[in-house]
Every structure is written in structure tokens, then in C-alpha cells.
Design a protein around this motif. Structure first.
Motif, short mmCIF file in Angstrom:
data_model
loop_
_atom_site.label_atom_id
_atom_site.label_comp_id
_atom_site.label_asym_id
_atom_site.label_seq_id
_atom_site.Cartn_x
_atom_site.Cartn_y
_atom_site.Cartn_z
N GLU A 92 0.85 -1.19 0.00
CA GLU A 92 0.00 0.00 0.00
C GLU A 92 0.89 1.25 0.00
O GLU A 92 1.86 1.33 0.76
CB GLU A 92 -0.90 0.00 1.23
N TYR A 93 0.54 2.20 -0.83
CA TYR A 93 1.31 3.44 -0.92
C TYR A 93 0.53 4.58 -0.29
O TYR A 93 -0.70 4.66 -0.40
CB TYR A 93 1.60 3.78 -2.39
N THR A 94 1.25 5.47 0.36
CA THR A 94 0.62 6.68 0.86
C THR A 94 0.36 7.61 -0.32
O THR A 94 0.90 7.42 -1.42
CB THR A 94 1.53 7.40 1.87
N SER A 95 -0.45 8.61 -0.10
CA SER A 95 -0.76 9.57 -1.16
C SER A 95 0.49 10.26 -1.66
O SER A 95 0.67 10.47 -2.87
CB SER A 95 -1.76 10.61 -0.63
N GLN A 96 1.39 10.59 -0.74
CA GLN A 96 2.64 11.25 -1.12
C GLN A 96 3.52 10.33 -1.97
O GLN A 96 4.12 10.77 -2.96
CB GLN A 96 3.41 11.67 0.13
N GLN A 97 3.57 9.05 -1.61
CA GLN A 97 4.36 8.09 -2.39
C GLN A 97 3.78 7.90 -3.79
O GLN A 97 4.52 7.82 -4.77
CB GLN A 97 4.40 6.74 -1.66
N LYS A 98 2.45 7.83 -3.88
CA LYS A 98 1.79 7.70 -5.18
C LYS A 98 2.14 8.88 -6.09
O LYS A 98 2.45 8.71 -7.27
CB LYS A 98 0.27 7.61 -5.02
N ASN A 99 2.06 10.07 -5.53
CA ASN A 99 2.36 11.27 -6.31
C ASN A 99 3.81 11.29 -6.77
O ASN A 99 4.11 11.72 -7.89
CB ASN A 99 2.05 12.52 -5.49
N ARG A 100 4.72 10.79 -5.90
CA ARG A 100 6.14 10.78 -6.28
C ARG A 100 6.39 9.77 -7.40
O ARG A 100 7.18 10.03 -8.33
CB ARG A 100 6.99 10.42 -5.06
N GLU A 116 -1.40 3.29 -12.95
CA GLU A 116 -2.87 3.38 -12.93
C GLU A 116 -3.46 2.39 -11.93
O GLU A 116 -4.42 2.69 -11.22
CB GLU A 116 -3.45 3.08 -14.31
N LYS A 117 -2.88 1.19 -11.87
CA LYS A 117 -3.37 0.17 -10.93
C LYS A 117 -3.15 0.62 -9.49
O LYS A 117 -3.98 0.36 -8.61
CB LYS A 117 -2.65 -1.16 -11.18
N VAL A 118 -2.05 1.31 -9.23
CA VAL A 118 -1.78 1.83 -7.89
C VAL A 118 -2.82 2.89 -7.52
O VAL A 118 -3.33 2.91 -6.39
CB VAL A 118 -0.36 2.43 -7.82
N TYR A 119 -3.16 3.75 -8.48
CA TYR A 119 -4.13 4.82 -8.23
C TYR A 119 -5.56 4.31 -8.24
O TYR A 119 -6.44 4.90 -7.61
CB TYR A 119 -3.97 5.91 -9.29
N GLY A 120 -5.81 3.26 -9.01
CA GLY A 120 -7.16 2.74 -9.13
C GLY A 120 -8.08 3.62 -9.95
O GLY A 120 -9.31 3.59 -9.80
N ILE A 166 -6.56 17.01 -19.28
CA ILE A 166 -7.90 17.04 -18.68
C ILE A 166 -8.68 15.75 -18.94
O ILE A 166 -9.72 15.52 -18.34
CB ILE A 166 -8.71 18.24 -19.20
N GLY A 167 -8.14 14.90 -19.82
CA GLY A 167 -8.86 13.71 -20.24
C GLY A 167 -9.14 12.73 -19.11
O GLY A 167 -10.23 12.15 -19.04
N ASP A 168 -8.18 12.55 -18.21
CA ASP A 168 -8.36 11.57 -17.13
C ASP A 168 -9.55 11.92 -16.24
O ASP A 168 -10.29 11.04 -15.80
CB ASP A 168 -7.09 11.49 -16.28
#
Length: 386
Positions: A5-13, A130-134, A263-265
Motif C-alpha cells: 500500500e502506498y501513501t498519497s505522497q508516495q503515489k504522487n512521487r 494506474e493500478k496503484v491509483y485505481g 484534462i482527459g483523465d
């Protein structure tokens, strides 16, 4: 892919790191494109020879599509990307060192080969992030590539104005990409392989769904390639724009394509892939038809913006869907879809030219307007978009 599991900060990095790898690839490619006139002049290459040279890059890409997918499937996108992203700008420097037609031809062929390996591995990374973000974020990655196109063109213009030769220009780009590698390579994700019940050969028959996704990519990339190569000619010959405003058609298309990718996402997450893809097809067809029937400068600027917005999310979405295949490894799936899609980018511009030679450039654009309509029908029938 990493099962943690990644924290929000890790996902962004992680997302930033992968975006910058997309940017690096786009920067290397656009740097080469920005110096084509300089290289042509310095080596005394004719228009016909240049046409042959420009074909070698896509030939290199197409020759290694299957191999690239297998390498990513076997070793993972992380390992492949960390190697090829350094080789790609090194070959760019070899292009700058070429002293004759044959040296340049060899360099461009391998530029295509390694560029394809970069393409497959970085898009596989995009799918895994994408899978990490869902949720859908692939379009923003391709937006980073588009921004790199602008950046590379501006750096190329600066280098030419400063009279810096091609090799040193490309060496600077190599340095920037290496710097990015040292800062961000630790944040790219490891891959997970899809278990397959039987071992398939390198050239085994691909899944029918992947072929259909490739055809959709083909239709979009054919339109995209036609706009890249012919928008300026259309504004010059059909719209009769002043010479200093001919570039406005290409610029309006590119700006909206880049904007659409960022903006597509959001809109895909809100309205779904199927609806956005069908709206995209409608924008492609409508924009081209408007430019055919109303060849007025301001109307065509708006029409080309519609086309840019229409093609923006198609390829990222198709790659995203292909990379989530449960039957085939993401790298192999992306290689299959890319193979068919890229043929559109390769064949679109010549097809426009052949139709224009027989009839008129407006007829060419009218034929390509049908591609968006075909895409609408195909997307509506495919379960993977629902």
C-alpha cells in the motif's frame, strides 16, 4: 507490480517519476525532429533520401515490436526502462555524429528500435501506476510527452540561434535525461507477470480484442499523423492563410491535443472510457468535415482544435485498456496494440498525399473524417470499454 500500500505522497512521487520518463523520451525524439533541416543541409541529403531515412525509424520500431513486448514480459518494465532510457539519448548523440547518409541511416534505424523499447516499457509503467491509483491517469502521462515535444522544439530553436552544432545540442539533451534517471529511477515500479497456461511463440496469433484495440489506435494515429504532416499544407493551399500564419493550424491542433491529455483523465473517470472515446470520434470527424466544407481561416482554427481534442485521449485509453489484459502480459499486449496503431501513424500521411494527388486535399480530409465514425461504432461494440 509491488503488492504494498502506498501513501498519497508516495503515489504522487511515483507518478511524477514516470511522467518525467515519458517527458525524457519525448524530449529525445523532438530534439532529433527539431534538427532535421540542419542535418539535411549539413549532409547534403535530398528530399528523396530524407524520405527514405525517415522511414527507417518506424521500420526499426515495427521490426522489434514483438521482441520488445517479450523483453518487458520476461524482465519487467522497470529493468528494461532503466536500461533503454539511457541508450535512447546515446543513439541520439550518434545521429549528431553521423558524417554521411549510411551512418545516419544506421543510427536512425537503431533510434527506432530503442525508441520502441522505451515506448513499450514506459507505457507498461503507466498501466501499473494506474493500478496503484485505481483510476485513469494514462492521458496525463501522454500529456507529459506532448509537453516534451514543445520543449524539445524550443530548445532546438535556441540551439540553432546560438549556433551550437547538432552533436553538442544532443549531448546536452543526453545530460538532462541522465540527470532525470539518477533522480527518478528508484521510484519506477516493479512489474508483475500474468500467468499463462501455455508458452507462446514470439509470433503467436494475438488476442482478437487486442487487434480491435489496435485498429482503434490505427484510426486515431492515422488522423494524428495526417494532422502533424499536412495541417500546414492545408492552411497554405486550401485555407490560403498568410505565410506567417500557416503554422497556426498545426499549433492549434497541438495545443488542444496536449490540453486534452491533461484534462482527459478527469472526464474519463467521471463519464467512462466508452462515452469519452465516442465523443472523441465525433470531434475528430466533425472537425475534419468542418474544415472541408468551410475553409475559412478562423473556422479552420476551431476545427483543428476540435480534431486535436478528439485524438488526445484515444491512444492513452487504448493502451490503458490493453495493459489491463488478464490473458496476456501487459508488455506483450501493449506491443501488439502498438504494432497495429503505429501503422496508422506511418500510413496516414502518405495516404493523405495519394488521395490529394488524385483528387484534392479536401477530399483527403473528408476520407479521414470517416475514421472517427468507424471508431464510434467499434467502441460501442467492444465490451472492454463498458
Amino acid at each position: 507490480m509491488d503488492t504494498i500500500e502506498y501513501t498519497s505522497q508516495q503515489k504522487n512521487r511515483i507518478r511524477l517519476a514516470v511522467s518525467l520518463f515519458y517527458f525524457s523520451q519525448g524530449l529525445a525524439f523532438s530534439s532529433w525532429a527539431s534538427r532535421i533541416p540542419t542535418i539535411k543541409q549539413s549532409l547534403g541529403i535530398s528530399e528523396g533520401q530524407l524520405g527514405t531515412l525517415l522511414l527507417l525509424m518506424p521500420i526499426g520500431q515495427l521490426c522489434t515490436m514483438a521482441l520488445s513486448g517479450r523483453l518487458v514480459a520476461k524482465y519487467g518494465s522497470r529493468k528494461v526502462l532503466r536500461i533503454v532510457v539511457l541508450i535512447y539519448p546515446a543513439i541520439l548523440c550518434c545521429i549528431g555524429l553521423a558524417q554521411n547518409f549510411y551512418q545516419l541511416a544506421a543510427a536512425l534505424f537503431f533510434f527506432g528500435v530503442i525508441g520502441n523499447m522505451c515506448n513499450i516499457s514506459v507505457n507498461t509503467q503507466g498501466v501499473e501506476v494506474e493500478k496503484v491509483y485505481g483510476k485513469s491517469i494514462m492521458s496525463s502521462f501522454h500529456g507529459a510527452w506532448s509537453i516534451a515535444g514543445f520543449t524539445g522544439a524550443l530548445i532546438g530553436l535556441l540551439m540553432m540561434n546560438l549556433n551550437i552544432n547538432t552533436f553538442y545540442h544532443f549531448l546536452i539533451i543526453y545530460g538532462l535525461i541522465v540527470l532525470n534517471w539518477f533522480i527518478n529511477n528508484q521510484y519506477i515500479l516493479s512489474s508483475v507477470s500474468v500467468k499463462q497456461t501455455e508458452k507462446k511463440s514470439l509470433f503467436s496469433k494475438p488476442e482478437s480484442t487486442l487487434i480491435q484495440l489496435g485498429v482503434i489506435g490505427f484510426l486515431s494515429m492515422a488522423t494524428e499523423g495526417a494532422m502533424f504532416d499536412w495541417s500546414g499544407v492545408y492552411f497554405q493551399d486550401i485555407v490560403k492563410a498568410p505565410e506567417n500564419l500557416v503554422v497556426v493550424g498545426y499549433a492549434s491542433f497541438m495545443v488542444m491535443m496536449a490540453t486534452g491529455r491533461f484534462i482527459g483523465d478527469y472526464f474519463i473517470s467521471k463519464y467512462g472510457k466508452q462515452r469519452i472515446m465516442q465523443v472523441s470520434g465525433l470531434l475528430m470527424s466533425s472537425g475534419l468535415l468542418i474544415s472541408v466544407f468551410f475553409p475559412n481561416f478562423f473556422i479552420c482554427v476551431i476545427a483543428f482544435m476540435m480534431v486535436g481534442l478528439g485524438v488526445a485521449c484515444n491512444v492513452p485509453t487504448v493502451y490503458s485498456v490493453a495493459g489491463k489484459s488478464t490473458k496476456v502480459n501487459a508488455g506483450v499486449a501493449l506491443a501488439t496494440v502498438s504494432s497495429v496503431s503505429f501503422l496508422g501513424f506511418l500510413m496516414g500521411p502518405p495516404l493523405i498525399g495519394y488521395i490529394a494527388e488524385l483528387f484534392d486535399l479536401r477530399y483527403s480530409y473528408a476520407v479521414f473524417a470517416c475514421f472517427g465514425l468507424i471508431m464510434i461504432v467499434m467502441v460501442g461494440r467492444m465490451k472492454v470499454f463498458k
